[in-house]
Design a protein around this motif. Structure first.
Motif, mmCIF file in Angstrom:
data_model
loop_
_atom_site.group_PDB
_atom_site.id
_atom_site.type_symbol
_atom_site.label_atom_id
_atom_site.label_comp_id
_atom_site.label_asym_id
_atom_site.label_seq_id
_atom_site.Cartn_x
_atom_site.Cartn_y
_atom_site.Cartn_z
ATOM 1 N N UNK A 1 -25.389 -5.458 -22.407
ATOM 2 C CA UNK A 1 -24.220 -5.912 -21.679
ATOM 3 C C UNK A 1 -24.379 -5.635 -20.184
ATOM 4 N N UNK A 2 -24.195 -6.665 -19.383
ATOM 5 C CA UNK A 2 -24.245 -6.508 -17.933
ATOM 6 C C UNK A 2 -22.853 -6.181 -17.406
ATOM 7 N N UNK A 3 -22.673 -5.039 -16.765
ATOM 8 C CA UNK A 3 -21.350 -4.712 -16.214
ATOM 9 C C UNK A 3 -20.874 -5.729 -15.182
ATOM 10 N N UNK B 1 -14.905 0.152 -18.779
ATOM 11 C CA UNK B 1 -14.260 -1.144 -19.034
ATOM 12 C C UNK B 1 -14.139 -1.890 -17.707
ATOM 13 N N UNK B 2 -15.219 -2.587 -17.282
ATOM 14 C CA UNK B 2 -15.220 -3.185 -15.938
ATOM 15 C C UNK B 2 -14.519 -4.538 -15.836
ATOM 16 N N UNK B 3 -13.873 -5.012 -16.909
ATOM 17 C CA UNK B 3 -13.236 -6.335 -16.889
ATOM 18 C C UNK B 3 -12.272 -6.436 -15.714
ATOM 19 N N UNK C 1 -16.759 -9.913 -14.077
ATOM 20 C CA UNK C 1 -16.281 -11.203 -13.559
ATOM 21 C C UNK C 1 -15.788 -12.122 -14.677
ATOM 22 N N UNK C 2 -16.549 -12.221 -15.770
ATOM 23 C CA UNK C 2 -16.246 -13.194 -16.823
ATOM 24 C C UNK C 2 -15.481 -12.604 -17.993
ATOM 25 N N UNK C 3 -15.417 -11.266 -18.066
ATOM 26 C CA UNK C 3 -14.830 -10.657 -19.236
ATOM 27 C C UNK C 3 -15.840 -10.614 -20.369
ATOM 28 N N UNK C 4 -15.445 -10.191 -21.573
ATOM 29 C CA UNK C 4 -16.382 -10.138 -22.699
ATOM 30 C C UNK C 4 -16.913 -11.531 -23.021
ATOM 31 N N UNK D 1 -28.187 -16.481 -20.466
ATOM 32 C CA UNK D 1 -27.174 -17.154 -19.656
ATOM 33 C C UNK D 1 -26.116 -17.705 -20.597
ATOM 34 N N UNK D 2 -25.124 -18.389 -20.060
ATOM 35 C CA UNK D 2 -24.122 -19.027 -20.909
ATOM 36 C C UNK D 2 -23.648 -20.303 -20.226
#
Length: 325
Positions: A234-236, A22-24, A241-244, A159-160
């Motif tokens: 999913x990129x850790x 859980x890297x959030x 950095x951005x969360x889910x 991207x987003x």
């Protein structure tokens, strides 16, 4: 990509959290209220297609697809070995962790990232104009065995945006091809925000290390689309950095065509792009093109001027003729 409004911002890394399931929150830029722009590019899959069955529509795959390579299942080298402070560059080189077909037994996929301290152009085509607010990413596939005799390769990129919408994709056209011969187009991915972000590239790749016109391959981008219909790896780093994130947008880049040069020539493929914040660098017309335009536009004027002088002198010569009685 993160841009702040102060030179005193710092990157905070919580390694235990970053490397956990859980890297959030494992990555932060402080102070948080200094961030004016932030986004990410995620290279998710290496694609491969059969070029003997090619589609000419950008929205469709360029041919029969082979099983793709998930970059989340690649093993990457220690970046310390390639870190070069002199050129502000580093190279991530990897290969599949489970290479059952041994396609990468003598090959690798490399991502070379380079920052810049001032404006200029690289020595190798397509020689995109860069500034100190940009960095260049070069992707190179070398030595990997294709799954077909005449395979086309591509990349899936996710991207987003800054909100629920995807970034915009634009094309720019020019009459100047001095820095990338026979390439008159520049593609851009643009994020709209207080401080805009951008990615730009020439729609060309190269099948030789010394890129040139003879080894140029067309690069085709698919339309940007929402990635909600299928799961992306999913990129850790992105999650830290951005969360889910669920509002990913994706597009594909494919390199080459069924005719002409291709990866099959030397088992090599390279493509580069520029990414940064602020207004994208804009190419002005080169001195060579300006000179050609001056000659092309000036020559008719000189011809008209010269013709007028000849007619004037000719008329003057006959006007001074004295008849003999």
């Amino acid at each position: 990509m993160v841009a702040t409004n102060t030179p005193h911002s710092t990157l905070s890394v919580n390694w235990s959290r970053l490397l956990s399931p859980e890297p959030d929150g494992g990555l932060m830029v402080l102070p948080k209220d200094s961030i004016q722009f932030s986004s990410a590019l995620v290279f998710t899959r290496l694609l491969e297609f059969d070029s003997t069955n090619v589609s000419t529509t950008a929205a469709e795959p360029p041919g029969k697809p082979y099983p793709p390579y998930s970059l989340a299942e690649f093993s990457w080298n220690n970046i310390t070995d390639s870190l070069d402070p002199a050129t502000l560059s580093a190279t991530f080189q990897g290969h599949p962790t489970r290479d059952l077909t041994r396609a990468f037994a003598n090959g690798s996929l490399a991502f070379r990232v380079q920052a810049f301290s001032r404006s200029g152009r690289p020595a190798q085509p397509p020689r995109l104009l860069h500034t100190a607010d940009t960095c260049q990413l070069e992707v190179a596939l070398a030595g990997a065995s294709p799954q077909g005799n005449r395979s086309l390769f591509g990349l899936e990129i996710a991207t987003f945006g800054q909100g629920p919408d995807c970034p915009s994709m634009q094309e720019q056209h020019s009459i100047d091809d001095e820095y990338a011969p026979a390439v008159f187009q520049l593609d851009q991915l643009l994020w709209g925000s207080l401080l805009p972000g951008f990615v730009q590239w020439r729609p060309v790749a190269y099948s030789q290390k010394q890129g040139g016109r003879e080894s140029a391959l067309p690069c085709q981008a698919s339309p940007l689309h929402s990635a909600l219909a299928y799961p992306l790896p999913q990129s850790p780093i992105v999650r830290a950095f951005f969360g889910p994130q669920n509002n990913f947008c994706a597009f594909n880049l494919t390199f080459g065509a069924s005719t002409g040069p291709g990866y099959w020539d030397q088992h090599y493929l390279s493509w580069s792009m520029l990414m940064g914040v602020g207004p994208p660098p804009m190419d002005a017309l080169s001195p060579l093109v300006l000179g050609i335009m001056a000659v092309a536009l000036g020559a008719p004027g000189l011809i008209l001027l010269g013709g007028g002088l000849v007619l004037l002198l000719h008329h003057k010569q006959y006007s001074e003729y004295q008849s003999i009685n």
